[in-house]
Design an enzyme around this catalytic site. Sequence first.
Site, short mmCIF file in Angstrom:
data_model
loop_
_atom_site.label_atom_id
_atom_site.label_comp_id
_atom_site.label_asym_id
_atom_site.label_seq_id
_atom_site.Cartn_x
_atom_site.Cartn_y
_atom_site.Cartn_z
N LYS A 159 -10.50 -0.25 35.11
CA LYS A 159 -10.79 -1.01 36.33
C LYS A 159 -10.19 -2.40 36.12
CE LYS A 159 -14.73 -2.03 39.37
NZ LYS A 159 -14.13 -1.62 40.65
N1 PMP Z 1 -12.53 4.00 42.85
C1 PMP Z 1 -12.15 2.72 42.90
C2 PMP Z 1 -10.71 2.39 43.04
C3 PMP Z 1 -13.12 1.69 42.85
O1 PMP Z 1 -12.75 0.41 42.91
C4 PMP Z 1 -14.48 2.04 42.74
C5 PMP Z 1 -15.52 0.96 42.67
N2 PMP Z 1 -15.77 0.54 41.36
C6 PMP Z 1 -14.82 3.40 42.68
C7 PMP Z 1 -13.82 4.35 42.74
C8 PMP Z 1 -16.25 3.83 42.54
O2 PMP Z 1 -16.72 3.54 41.26
P1 PMP Z 1 -18.26 3.23 40.99
O3 PMP Z 1 -19.04 4.35 41.57
O4 PMP Z 1 -18.38 3.16 39.52
O5 PMP Z 1 -18.55 1.94 41.67
#
Ligand code: PMP
Length: 319
Positions: A159
């Site tokens: 991320k």
């Molecule tokens: N995909 C992307 C590109 C994101 O930015 C996020 C948000 N973090 C998610 C999926 C979902 O991840 P999470 O459930 O851990 O927030």
Amino acid sequence: MPIPATDYIWFNGKLVAWDKATVHVLAHALHYGSSVFEGIRCYDQPNGPAIFRLEEHVRRLVDSAKIYRMDCRFSAEQISRVCVEVIAKNDLKQAYIRPLIYRGYESLGVNPIGTPVDIAIAAYPWGMYLGPDSQTKGVSVQVSSWRRAAPGTFPSLAKAGGHYMNSQLIKSEAIVNGYVEGVALDSHGWLSEGSGENLFVVYRGELYTSPLAASILGGITRDTVLTLAKEQGLKVREEFMPRELLYCADEAFFSGTAVEITPITSVDQIQVGDGQRGPITAAMQKAFFDVVLGRVPDTRGWFTPVRPAAAKATQPAKA
Ligand code: PMP
């Protein structure tokens, strides 16, 4: 929406006033996207504020930093403790926590090795992401003309700040075209994910979601949905999905820390199912909100309670 300022941000080892947590315009991350971050929710539960799946978020942050060869000097345990501390010191209840590790100010060579690594953790009150009715009425989306990065280009499991240039293309195209969100295909043409959320499809009674290999971020809400769905006896499939599965789906929804679980009611102006939140989506939302709002006991150890006693200063692991 302006960020609602709180009192303190934890910045390189200590709490500083919100306005003092600033960076130089020549910071490496500002020019090259060299940052990794997290988005974590703290829910106001009957027994007090509690952070949802903190350990998993911090693990992903540490993994993201590892992929980009960043050493932030703080251990996962310390980062977790600071997340709790930032909520407590700012006296927050329902909040969003944003840890950020980035390459700071020293040199502007592309070579990141040796560039200082800074860390900040902020938190502030936060409600719904895609608008107040989104979780009941659902959202209209388009399949983006932009693809997710191909394997071997950007590591989608990280991320990282720079990756969100791609997300911004997907999101802004959707908004300009009158949609709430965009869904991107991966480089092979399989459904990948939204600009900031994972994708689920209900098709003939089974729950489908894109596999990690479809250039997605491994969402923690995605894992939560998969866990809850299996517990409810639903058949779940992590499989490559063709674009047209969205058009033939009985239901579709997004999952993510920001959107939580948000129904998708149309794709490219084609109605999904009967164009309303479907029964499986509603059941998943109920299971999810029962858990995060503390209506059922935390049998899975998903919550870290925030107690004022937890608020004490944290120093670097090896500095
Ligand atoms: N995909 C992307 C590109 C994101 O930015 C996020 C948000 N973090 C998610 C999926 C979902 O991840 P999470 O459930 O851990 O927030």
